[in-house]
Design a protein around this motif. Sequence first.
Motif, PDB file in Angstrom:
ATOM      1  N   PRO A   1       0.825  -1.214   0.000  1.00 23.19           N
ATOM      2  CA  PRO A   1       0.000   0.000   0.000  1.00 23.19           C
ATOM      3  C   PRO A   1       0.856   1.259   0.000  1.00 23.19           C
ATOM      4  N   LYS A   2       0.335   2.272  -0.671  1.00 19.45           N
ATOM      5  CA  LYS A   2       1.023   3.564  -0.702  1.00 19.45           C
ATOM      6  C   LYS A   2       0.729   4.336   0.585  1.00 19.45           C
ATOM      7  N   VAL A   3       1.745   5.051   1.047  1.00 19.94           N
ATOM      8  CA  VAL A   3       1.600   5.876   2.235  1.00 19.94           C
ATOM      9  C   VAL A   3       1.430   7.320   1.782  1.00 19.94           C
ATOM     10  N   SER A   4       0.441   8.002   2.365  1.00 18.31           N
ATOM     11  CA  SER A   4       0.174   9.375   1.947  1.00 18.31           C
ATOM     12  C   SER A   4       1.283  10.313   2.398  1.00 18.31           C
ATOM     13  N   GLN A   5       1.394  11.426   1.706  1.00 18.14           N
ATOM     14  CA  GLN A   5       2.374  12.458   2.067  1.00 18.14           C
ATOM     15  C   GLN A   5       2.092  12.999   3.466  1.00 18.14           C
ATOM     16  N   ASP A   6       0.808  13.113   3.804  1.00 15.94           N
ATOM     17  CA  ASP A   6       0.444  13.580   5.150  1.00 15.94           C
ATOM     18  C   ASP A   6       0.947  12.611   6.218  1.00 15.94           C
TER      19      ASP A   6
ATOM     20  N   GLU B   1       4.718  13.042   6.551  1.00 17.18           N
ATOM     21  CA  GLU B   1       5.033  14.269   7.296  1.00 17.18           C
ATOM     22  C   GLU B   1       4.738  14.110   8.786  1.00 17.18           C
ATOM     23  N   ALA B   2       3.636  13.446   9.094  1.00 12.48           N
ATOM     24  CA  ALA B   2       3.295  13.209  10.509  1.00 12.48           C
ATOM     25  C   ALA B   2       4.358  12.328  11.158  1.00 12.48           C
ATOM     26  N   ARG B   3       4.815  11.321  10.452  1.00 16.31           N
ATOM     27  CA  ARG B   3       5.852  10.427  10.983  1.00 16.31           C
ATOM     28  C   ARG B   3       7.149  11.195  11.183  1.00 16.31           C
TER      29      ARG B   3
ATOM     30  N   LEU C   1      11.066  13.858  14.848  1.00 11.88           N
ATOM     31  CA  LEU C   1      11.741  15.077  15.298  1.00 11.88           C
ATOM     32  C   LEU C   1      11.377  15.422  16.743  1.00 11.88           C
ATOM     33  N   ASP C   2      10.104  15.290  17.093  1.00 13.03           N
ATOM     34  CA  ASP C   2       9.679  15.601  18.459  1.00 13.03           C
ATOM     35  C   ASP C   2      10.336  14.660  19.469  1.00 13.03           C
ATOM     36  N   GLY C   3      10.350  13.376  19.154  1.00 12.40           N
ATOM     37  CA  GLY C   3      10.979  12.408  20.048  1.00 12.40           C
ATOM     38  C   GLY C   3      12.474  12.616  20.144  1.00 12.40           C
ATOM     39  N   ALA C   4      13.100  12.886  19.006  1.00 15.61           N
ATOM     40  CA  ALA C   4      14.555  13.104  18.985  1.00 15.61           C
ATOM     41  C   ALA C   4      14.922  14.361  19.770  1.00 15.61           C
ATOM     42  N   ARG C   5      14.114  15.394  19.676  1.00 17.36           N
ATOM     43  CA  ARG C   5      14.369  16.635  20.430  1.00 17.36           C
ATOM     44  C   ARG C   5      14.395  16.331  21.929  1.00 17.36           C
ATOM     45  N   ARG C   6      13.414  15.558  22.395  1.00 17.64           N
ATOM     46  CA  ARG C   6      13.366  15.182  23.823  1.00 17.64           C
ATOM     47  C   ARG C   6      14.572  14.318  24.190  1.00 17.64           C
ATOM     48  N   CYS C   7      14.926  13.397  23.308  1.00 20.65           N
ATOM     49  CA  CYS C   7      16.042  12.490  23.570  1.00 20.65           C
ATOM     50  C   CYS C   7      17.368  13.255  23.647  1.00 20.65           C
ATOM     51  N   PHE C   8      17.605  14.144  22.696  1.00 21.33           N
ATOM     52  CA  PHE C   8      18.835  14.946  22.718  1.00 21.33           C
ATOM     53  C   PHE C   8      18.863  15.843  23.961  1.00 21.33           C
TER      54      PHE C   8
ATOM     55  N   ARG D   1      14.364   1.577  14.432  1.00 22.35           N
ATOM     56  CA  ARG D   1      15.480   2.256  13.767  1.00 22.35           C
ATOM     57  C   ARG D   1      15.222   2.357  12.262  1.00 22.35           C
ATOM     58  N   GLY D   2      14.603   1.328  11.688  1.00 25.69           N
ATOM     59  CA  GLY D   2      14.285   1.372  10.259  1.00 25.69           C
ATOM     60  C   GLY D   2      13.351   2.524   9.918  1.00 25.69           C
ATOM     61  N   ALA D   3      12.332   2.720  10.768  1.00 21.24           N
ATOM     62  CA  ALA D   3      11.384   3.819  10.528  1.00 21.24           C
ATOM     63  C   ALA D   3      12.076   5.172  10.679  1.00 21.24           C
ATOM     64  N   ILE D   4      12.929   5.273  11.696  1.00 19.82           N
ATOM     65  CA  ILE D   4      13.632   6.541  11.930  1.00 19.82           C
ATOM     66  C   ILE D   4      14.561   6.858  10.763  1.00 19.82           C
ATOM     67  N   PHE D   5      15.363   5.869  10.390  1.00 19.12           N
ATOM     68  CA  PHE D   5      16.386   6.122   9.383  1.00 19.12           C
ATOM     69  C   PHE D   5      15.873   5.978   7.948  1.00 19.12           C
ATOM     70  N   HIS D   6      14.588   5.703   7.820  1.00 19.97           N
ATOM     71  CA  HIS D   6      13.946   5.842   6.514  1.00 19.97           C
ATOM     72  C   HIS D   6      13.812   7.338   6.181  1.00 19.97           C
ATOM     73  N   HIS D   7      13.618   8.125   7.226  1.00 18.24           N
ATOM     74  CA  HIS D   7      13.421   9.570   7.053  1.00 18.24           C
ATOM     75  C   HIS D   7      14.714  10.367   7.171  1.00 18.24           C
ATOM     76  N   PHE D   8      15.673   9.843   7.902  1.00 16.99           N
ATOM     77  CA  PHE D   8      16.928  10.553   8.145  1.00 16.99           C
ATOM     78  C   PHE D   8      18.089   9.592   7.915  1.00 16.99           C
ATOM     79  N   ARG D   9      19.091  10.042   7.203  1.00 18.99           N
ATOM     80  CA  ARG D   9      20.245   9.227   6.822  1.00 18.99           C
ATOM     81  C   ARG D   9      20.926   8.590   8.034  1.00 18.99           C
ATOM     82  N   ASP D  10      21.096   9.375   9.107  1.00 19.13           N
ATOM     83  CA  ASP D  10      21.769   8.903  10.309  1.00 19.13           C
ATOM     84  C   ASP D  10      21.458   9.874  11.451  1.00 19.13           C
ATOM     85  N   LYS D  11      22.046   9.623  12.604  1.00 13.14           N
ATOM     86  CA  LYS D  11      21.784  10.469  13.775  1.00 13.14           C
ATOM     87  C   LYS D  11      22.199  11.917  13.508  1.00 13.14           C
ATOM     88  N   GLU D  12      23.299  12.093  12.820  1.00 17.87           N
ATOM     89  CA  GLU D  12      23.760  13.452  12.522  1.00 17.87           C
ATOM     90  C   GLU D  12      22.744  14.192  11.654  1.00 17.87           C
TER      91      GLU D  12
END
Length: 188
Positions: free
Chosen positions: A2-7, A10-12, A17-24, A45-56
């Motif tokens: 199934p295709k995932v919507s752009q919304d 963006e929500a993911r 970002l919100d969780g990472a802000r608290r963690c940092f 980790r797969g979900a996180i790094f699907h959106h961001f290349r790495d922690k940096e």
Amino acid sequence: MPKVSQDHLEARRHQILDGARRCFAEFGYDGATVRRLEEATSLSRGAIFHHFRDKEALFLALAHEDAERMADVAANQGLVQVMRDMLNRPEDFDWLGTRLEIARKLRTDPGFRTEWKARSAELESATLARLERQRTAGRLRDDIPTTVLVAYLDLILDGLTTRLATGSATDDLHAVLDLVEASVRRPQ
């Protein structure tokens, strides 16, 4: 599949970002391990790094998000107002406590330094443009180059960030910001 919507994407991304802000904020840059990021975001980790290349890249995305927000305030109300917002709502900026760790990384990692400077350029540009407008309107002192005033305000911002990050008392800092603001205005 199934295709995932752009919304949804963006929500993911915002969830990450919100969780990472608290963690940092809680564990610092080095202490924000992948496992802790997973716990803070409630994602794998797969979900996180699907959106961001790495922690940096995740950290730099937070820096960019804050730089945009701060640049908007700086462009319309000035960098001193950004600092006032930091004093009034420190919880919105608590992840910047990592700035002490980041200073070391900026010194030792040229690639990170380049990325960080690119993220910070927007805030500096907005501040410079606002100061130029203030100077043209006759509200800013004209005996000091605008670039020097930007450097001055940036040093104050770094000091404020350090004070907030270390948990130092902030009781007199509103008066200090009044003094900073008065020091860049044209004498009446």
